[in-house]
Motif scaffolding. Structure first.
Motif, PDB file in Angstrom:
ATOM      1  N   ALA A  28      -8.586   8.261   6.211  1.00 53.19           N
ATOM      2  CA  ALA A  28      -8.755   7.008   5.215  1.00 53.19           C
ATOM      3  C   ALA A  28      -7.896   6.058   5.827  1.00 53.19           C
ATOM      4  O   ALA A  28      -8.329   4.888   5.958  1.00 53.19           O
ATOM      5  N   TRP A  29      -6.524   6.292   6.180  1.00 52.80           N
ATOM      6  CA  TRP A  29      -5.955   5.276   6.921  1.00 52.80           C
ATOM      7  C   TRP A  29      -6.587   5.049   8.136  1.00 52.80           C
ATOM      8  O   TRP A  29      -6.332   3.574   8.372  1.00 52.80           O
ATOM      9  N   SER A  60       2.986   4.069   1.786  1.00 56.54           N
ATOM     10  CA  SER A  60       2.784   3.073   2.614  1.00 56.54           C
ATOM     11  C   SER A  60       3.059   1.858   1.706  1.00 56.54           C
ATOM     12  O   SER A  60       2.148   1.896   0.553  1.00 56.54           O
ATOM     13  N   VAL A  61       4.113   0.938   1.639  1.00 57.44           N
ATOM     14  CA  VAL A  61       4.070  -0.078   0.633  1.00 57.44           C
ATOM     15  C   VAL A  61       3.069  -1.189   1.083  1.00 57.44           C
ATOM     16  O   VAL A  61       3.349  -1.873   2.179  1.00 57.44           O
ATOM     17  N   PRO A  62       1.867  -1.364   0.246  1.00 52.55           N
ATOM     18  CA  PRO A  62       1.082  -2.593   0.705  1.00 52.55           C
ATOM     19  C   PRO A  62       1.322  -3.809   1.019  1.00 52.55           C
ATOM     20  O   PRO A  62       0.996  -4.310   2.011  1.00 52.55           O
ATOM     21  N   ARG A  85      -2.543  -7.449   9.913  1.00 50.68           N
ATOM     22  CA  ARG A  85      -2.388  -7.263   8.425  1.00 50.68           C
ATOM     23  C   ARG A  85      -1.864  -8.201   7.725  1.00 50.68           C
ATOM     24  O   ARG A  85      -1.640  -8.334   6.447  1.00 50.68           O
ATOM     25  N   GLY A  86      -1.530  -9.260   8.299  1.00 50.38           N
ATOM     26  CA  GLY A  86      -0.949 -10.510   7.516  1.00 50.38           C
ATOM     27  C   GLY A  86       0.527  -9.992   6.848  1.00 50.38           C
ATOM     28  O   GLY A  86       1.036 -10.670   5.909  1.00 50.38           O
ATOM     29  N   ALA A  87       1.207  -9.328   7.577  1.00 50.98           N
ATOM     30  CA  ALA A  87       2.632  -8.937   6.927  1.00 50.98           C
ATOM     31  C   ALA A  87       3.716  -9.385   7.741  1.00 50.98           C
ATOM     32  O   ALA A  87       3.774  -9.944   8.912  1.00 50.98           O
ATOM     33  N   GLN A  88       4.994  -9.412   7.120  1.00 51.47           N
ATOM     34  CA  GLN A  88       6.005  -9.718   7.740  1.00 51.47           C
ATOM     35  C   GLN A  88       6.603  -8.675   8.712  1.00 51.47           C
ATOM     36  O   GLN A  88       6.124  -7.348   8.635  1.00 51.47           O
ATOM     37  N   LEU A  89       7.544  -8.824   9.476  1.00 57.43           N
ATOM     38  CA  LEU A  89       8.015  -8.011  10.595  1.00 57.43           C
ATOM     39  C   LEU A  89       9.500  -7.799  10.752  1.00 57.43           C
ATOM     40  O   LEU A  89      10.048  -8.962  10.793  1.00 57.43           O
ATOM     41  N   THR A  90       9.994  -6.982  10.177  1.00 65.91           N
ATOM     42  CA  THR A  90      11.481  -6.495  10.221  1.00 65.91           C
ATOM     43  C   THR A  90      11.796  -5.721  11.699  1.00 65.91           C
ATOM     44  O   THR A  90      11.204  -4.794  11.829  1.00 65.91           O
ATOM     45  N   GLU A 134      10.571   0.644   2.155  1.00 66.49           N
ATOM     46  CA  GLU A 134      10.078  -0.422   1.608  1.00 66.49           C
ATOM     47  C   GLU A 134       9.079  -1.090   2.485  1.00 66.49           C
ATOM     48  O   GLU A 134       8.467  -2.210   2.608  1.00 66.49           O
ATOM     49  N   ALA A 135       8.536  -0.486   3.488  1.00 65.19           N
ATOM     50  CA  ALA A 135       7.458  -0.873   4.720  1.00 65.19           C
ATOM     51  C   ALA A 135       6.121   0.104   4.576  1.00 65.19           C
ATOM     52  O   ALA A 135       5.935   0.999   3.929  1.00 65.19           O
ATOM     53  N   GLN A 136       5.061  -0.735   5.096  1.00 64.74           N
ATOM     54  CA  GLN A 136       3.875  -0.270   5.238  1.00 64.74           C
ATOM     55  C   GLN A 136       3.566   0.635   6.446  1.00 64.74           C
ATOM     56  O   GLN A 136       2.718   1.396   6.513  1.00 64.74           O
TER      57      GLN A 136
END
Length: 291
Positions: free
Chosen positions: A23-24, A147-149, A177-182, A251-253
């Motif tokens: 699914a992922w 996974s934290v969406p 993904r439109g996500a922030q990057l740490t 706290e990450a996806q």
């Protein structure tokens, strides 16, 4: 270099963990607009089936049909997760690790679950993931944890050139993904020469941390220009890589690491850092080899 339309490959073994990985992978295919390839490997038993009960051909047909049933179930899971994704399947009589390594030669990404059907939970899939990290030709993702969406993509770097592959993967993933990057870089006050060396107590650790921050900023400059849409949070922390990545990964996806490097990530292929994250990462883990 892989073709832009190269498929994402997911390993199928009939376990719940593998279905979550499928699914992922399907959702990742939808993001990148690429097909999904589901593969299953089986091995013929060498004992336990008397000839008076079943012939060798009947055994093979029965095991192969069981594998096709697992692929059908995985195909349904993929289409439920991402209805528009093209799905193909492949079944082969060989070891699962050998099959996935071969598939990785033409794959954009290989995805596996965190727990298999072996008697020791997770160990079979874990060894497969480590073998893929060592010998595969594409990044490997182990789907595990939660996974934290809306969470960030987290990438561990060590300042070495081999971290570039992990950074490239992490920036692209965050952008899609439109996500922030740490971006996490670890350092410690461990001195190789001697734990009791007088130099250990005279080093300016504040300056060491400043140097690490400067090195990280230099590493990130080019990537931030290439991906201006990605909001980057650089983190330089005095800690061990496993602890730091476990903490930020909660706290990450997705957590991304390189397959080997220097400093905190030395020996990534066979060391405790890689094994700990493959078996215990709090969210999906991507292990990226240099090209």
């Amino acid at each position: 270099m892989k073709a832009p339309s190269a498929p994402i490959v997911a390993g199928v073994d009939g376990s719940t963990s593998a279905l979550l990985a499928v699914a992922w992978a399907a959702r990742e295919c939808a993001r990148h607009k690429v097909p999904l390839r589901l593969v299953h490997a089986y091995v013929l038993p060498t004992r336990g089936y008397p000839e008076i009960i079943l012939t060798g051909n009947e055994i093979r047909q029965a095991i192969e049909q069981l594998g096709r049933d697992k692929l059908d179930e995985a195909t349904a899971a993929a289409r439920a997760a991402a209805p528009g994704v093209e799905v193909t399947t492949e079944i082969a009589c060989c070891g699962s690790t050998a099959l996935l390594i071969e598939e990785s030669k033409s794959a954009r990404l290989v995805v596996v679950g965190s727990q298999g059907l072996g008697t020791v939970t997770g160990m079979i899939v874990g060894s497969t993931a480590l073998a893929l990290a060592a010998h595969g030709k594409s990044p490997v993702v182990v789907v595990r944890g939660t996974s934290v969406p809306d969470g960030p993509v987290v990438v561990g770097v060590d300042g070495s050139p081999t971290s570039e592959a992990a950074l490239a993967f992490a920036f692209e993933t965050a952008s899609v993904r439109g996500a922030q990057l740490t971006v996490v870089m670890c350092w410690t006050d461990f001195m190789v020469e001697s734990a009791y060396s007088s130099s250990r107590f005279t080093v300016d650790w504040g300056q060491v941390e400043a140097d690490e921050r400067r090195l990280l900023a230099q590493r990130l400059a080019g990537w931030q220009e290439k991906y201006p849409d990605v909001q980057v949070h650089p983190v330089v922390v005095r800690d061990r890589p496993v602890r730091a990545l476990m903490r930020y990964g909660a706290e990450a996806q997705l957590v991304v690491v390189g397959s080997h490097g220097h400093g905190g990530f030395t020996g990534m292929l066979l060391g405790s850092t890689s094994q700990a994250l493959v078996y215990n990462a709090p969210c999906p883990l991507a292990v990226v080899r240099p090209d």
